[in-house]
Design a protein around this motif. Structure first.
Motif, PDB file in Angstrom:
ATOM      1  N   VAL A 289       0.848  -1.205   0.000  1.00 23.75           N
ATOM      2  CA  VAL A 289       0.000   0.000   0.000  1.00 23.75           C
ATOM      3  C   VAL A 289       0.879   1.249   0.000  1.00 23.75           C
ATOM      4  O   VAL A 289       0.488   2.285   0.526  1.00 23.75           O
ATOM      5  CB  VAL A 289      -0.958   0.000   1.210  1.00 23.75           C
ATOM      6  N   LEU A 290       2.071   1.147  -0.606  1.00 24.04           N
ATOM      7  CA  LEU A 290       3.013   2.264  -0.581  1.00 24.04           C
ATOM      8  C   LEU A 290       2.439   3.506  -1.254  1.00 24.04           C
ATOM      9  O   LEU A 290       2.627   4.627  -0.771  1.00 24.04           O
ATOM     10  CB  LEU A 290       4.317   1.850  -1.257  1.00 24.04           C
ATOM     11  N   LEU A 294       2.110   7.187   0.491  1.00 27.17           N
ATOM     12  CA  LEU A 294       2.838   8.358   0.016  1.00 27.17           C
ATOM     13  C   LEU A 294       1.949   9.425  -0.612  1.00 27.17           C
ATOM     14  O   LEU A 294       2.402  10.549  -0.830  1.00 27.17           O
ATOM     15  CB  LEU A 294       3.903   7.930  -1.005  1.00 27.17           C
ATOM     16  N   THR A 295       0.694   9.096  -0.920  1.00 33.86           N
ATOM     17  CA  THR A 295      -0.211  10.090  -1.508  1.00 33.86           C
ATOM     18  C   THR A 295      -0.401  11.316  -0.612  1.00 33.86           C
ATOM     19  O   THR A 295      -0.388  12.452  -1.106  1.00 33.86           O
ATOM     20  CB  THR A 295      -1.567   9.443  -1.845  1.00 33.86           C
ATOM     21  N   VAL A 302       3.194   7.482 -10.162  1.00 32.89           N
ATOM     22  CA  VAL A 302       4.387   7.024 -10.887  1.00 32.89           C
ATOM     23  C   VAL A 302       5.622   7.081  -9.999  1.00 32.89           C
ATOM     24  O   VAL A 302       6.430   6.138  -9.956  1.00 32.89           O
ATOM     25  CB  VAL A 302       4.592   7.870 -12.163  1.00 32.89           C
ATOM     26  N   ASP A 303       5.786   8.175  -9.244  1.00 29.45           N
ATOM     27  CA  ASP A 303       6.948   8.281  -8.356  1.00 29.45           C
ATOM     28  C   ASP A 303       6.910   7.232  -7.252  1.00 29.45           C
ATOM     29  O   ASP A 303       7.945   6.654  -6.892  1.00 29.45           O
ATOM     30  CB  ASP A 303       7.003   9.683  -7.735  1.00 29.45           C
ATOM     31  N   THR A 354      11.246  12.033   8.033  1.00 28.49           N
ATOM     32  CA  THR A 354      11.073  12.833   6.816  1.00 28.49           C
ATOM     33  C   THR A 354       9.597  13.076   6.527  1.00 28.49           C
ATOM     34  O   THR A 354       9.205  14.167   6.090  1.00 28.49           O
ATOM     35  CB  THR A 354      11.733  12.125   5.624  1.00 28.49           C
ATOM     36  N   CYS A 355       8.771  12.069   6.760  1.00 27.45           N
ATOM     37  CA  CYS A 355       7.330  12.214   6.509  1.00 27.45           C
ATOM     38  C   CYS A 355       6.656  13.128   7.540  1.00 27.45           C
ATOM     39  O   CYS A 355       5.647  13.768   7.232  1.00 27.45           O
ATOM     40  CB  CYS A 355       6.658  10.845   6.502  1.00 27.45           C
ATOM     41  N   LEU A 356       7.195  13.177   8.760  1.00 22.67           N
ATOM     42  CA  LEU A 356       6.619  14.026   9.804  1.00 22.67           C
ATOM     43  C   LEU A 356       7.237  15.423   9.738  1.00 22.67           C
ATOM     44  O   LEU A 356       7.815  15.918  10.713  1.00 22.67           O
ATOM     45  CB  LEU A 356       6.842  13.392  11.182  1.00 22.67           C
ATOM     46  N   THR A 357       7.118  16.046   8.592  1.00 21.24           N
ATOM     47  CA  THR A 357       7.769  17.346   8.371  1.00 21.24           C
ATOM     48  C   THR A 357       7.247  18.415   9.311  1.00 21.24           C
ATOM     49  O   THR A 357       8.006  19.271   9.791  1.00 21.24           O
ATOM     50  CB  THR A 357       7.549  17.785   6.906  1.00 21.24           C
TER      51      THR A 357
END
Length: 449
Positions: A289-290, A294-295, A302-303, A354-357
């Motif tokens: 479910v990557l 990442l959405t 695509v990325d 990184t995701c918890l900016t």
């Protein structure tokens, strides 16, 4: 067993020469092996590759599938869950592998894959019925997982010499993950994303019917490849060579019931199994479910596909290299596994921060996401063949298929638990979002009145 040096006894022929051994290739340091072992390994690896590709069909194109078939985020998570659910009857598949051999097990496995792919490909206009067929097809493909994910060490022990066993185990065990990686690449490139995942300034428009046709093409292509492999396995796939490659391959093993009891009572094995199953199981569910993960951080379909592809491919390539290294240097399996898990922990921490900016104020760029995800995949996936060799060493003379069947079941159990809780989280989040939208609509109507 798997990591021990070959003895002088193993270097002697197990049987006298005969006419049936005309195709046998002598190997001076590990007994006798057959050249056809590479064909057997290739066929098995291709089956594992396609099973992983089918399992990971929907995650990389989840935005397109939502628009084409009316799937929800819950549907996408459940489609990935069917892989771990297929491991529920794992004891039956391990019994079949132990009693009937690898050929009978693979024939049943490929039959499930063909039937599941055929169900997914039925081009019905009724989307509700089509949805049920797709779910049923994913479940049947999941039933192929217990054999293909656990029989690699059995195949390598049965066909390969001791100094090639770790490498053969790595190839057979990791190619399935490579199939899942190719889904990250093939899906987003073959199936266009809806407008909301395109670049902001893009004027490209894809209608729902065209997206549905592209998905149908991918399903037909996967069905065709599996059908061809089914015919090949039906015509030729021997369970074992005429002459075993080593004394260890020909030795008497424990019975099915005794093996299960031995594994469940071996505390050292259970600790190693836990160290293996938690990271690999969580990574497998997370990879499935990557795109959905990442959405929210504004990564396009695509990325996300390229990130998932390179993370798995890096792990497969590095895993085969480490297994080949382990074939030459004995006694370092534990150290290698510890180093791999330590690197994975650092990479996972980097990705999370990184995701918890908003909390960490760290820059969240495409480069950091690529690097952290790829490193995480490399460290965890490359440890899989090393762990398999540790398992075989720890519990010998338990048959390799039963040993790896237990640990792959545990790994898929953690995958299922992750996706199960993720499904409930997504459902609750969607429900809260609908409540907030209804409340906002009510307030707007009240102001107008």
């Amino acid at each position: 067993m798997g990591a021990a040096e070959s003895t002088g006894t193993e270097r002697e022929p197990l049987l006298g020469p005969s006419q049936a051994e005309a195709t046998v290739q002598p190997v001076t340091n590990s007994g006798r092996v057959y050249g056809r072992r590479w064909l057997v390994l290739t066929l098995f690896s291709m089956l594992a590759f396609l099973q992983g590709m089918v399992w990971n069909t929907w995650g990389p194109i989840q935005n397109s599938a939502k628009q084409a078939f009316g799937f929800s985020s819950t549907d996408i998570a459940i489609l990935v869950i069917w892989g771990p659910v297929g491991f529920i009857p794992w004891l039956l598949f391990m019994w079949l592998m132990d009693k009937k051999g690898l050929r009978a097990s693979l024939l049943l496995t490929v039959f499930f894959m063909v039937l599941g792919s055929a169900l997914r490909s039925v081009p019905l206009t009724n989307l509700q019925l089509r949805r049920w067929l797709i779910h049923g097809g994913q479940l049947l493909n999941g039933l192929a997982g217990p054999t293909l994910m656990s029989a690699g060490p059995l195949l390598s022990t049965t066909w390969f010499a001791p100094d090639q066993r770790a490498t053969a185990t790595a190839v057979a065990s990791l190619v399935g993950y490579l199939g899942a990686a190719c889904s990250f690449l093939i899906g987003p490139l073959a199936v266009p994303a809806p407008n909301d995942t395109q670049i902001v300034n893009s004027n490209i428009h894809w209608d729902t019917e065209q997206i549905r046709n592209r998905i149908q093409f991918v399903l037909y292509a996967e069905l065709g490849m599996i059908a061809v492999l089914f015919a090949v396995v039906l015509l030729y796939f021997p369970s074992r060579p005429p002459v075993p490659p080593s004394v260890a391959a020909a030795s008497q093993r424990l019975s099915y019931r005794s093996s299960i009891c031995r594994l469940l009572s071996n505390m050292r094995f259970l600790m190693i199994a836990l160290a293996y199953s938690v990271p690999t199981g969580v990574l497998a569910g997370w990879s499935g479910v990557l795109d959905m993960i990442l959405t929210p951080v504004r990564v396009s379909q695509v990325d996300a596909g390229w990130i998932g592809f390179w993370s798995i491919v890096g792990g497969c390539v590095f895993g085969v290299a480490m297994a080949r290294f382990a074939d030459y240097i004995r006694g370092m399996l534990k150290l290698i596994a510890v180093l791999m898990l330590a690197g994975a922990s650092l990479a996972a921490t980097w990705f999370t921060l990184t995701c918890l900016t908003r909390l960490t104020h760290l820059p969240s760029t495409k480069a950091t996401l690529y690097t952290s995800c790829i490193l995480l995949g490399i460290f965890i996936n490359s440890s899989i063949p090393i762990f398999f060799e540790l398992f075989i060493e720890t519990v010998y003379p338990v048959p390799e298929g039963i040993t790896c069947g237990v640990v792959t079941f545990l790994s898929n159990l953690f995958t299922g638990l992750l996706l199960f809780f993720l499904t409930f989280y997504i459902t609750a989040k969607d429900r809260d979002g609908k409540k907030q939208d209804n409340a906002a609509l009510t307030r707007g109507l009240a102001k107008q009145m």
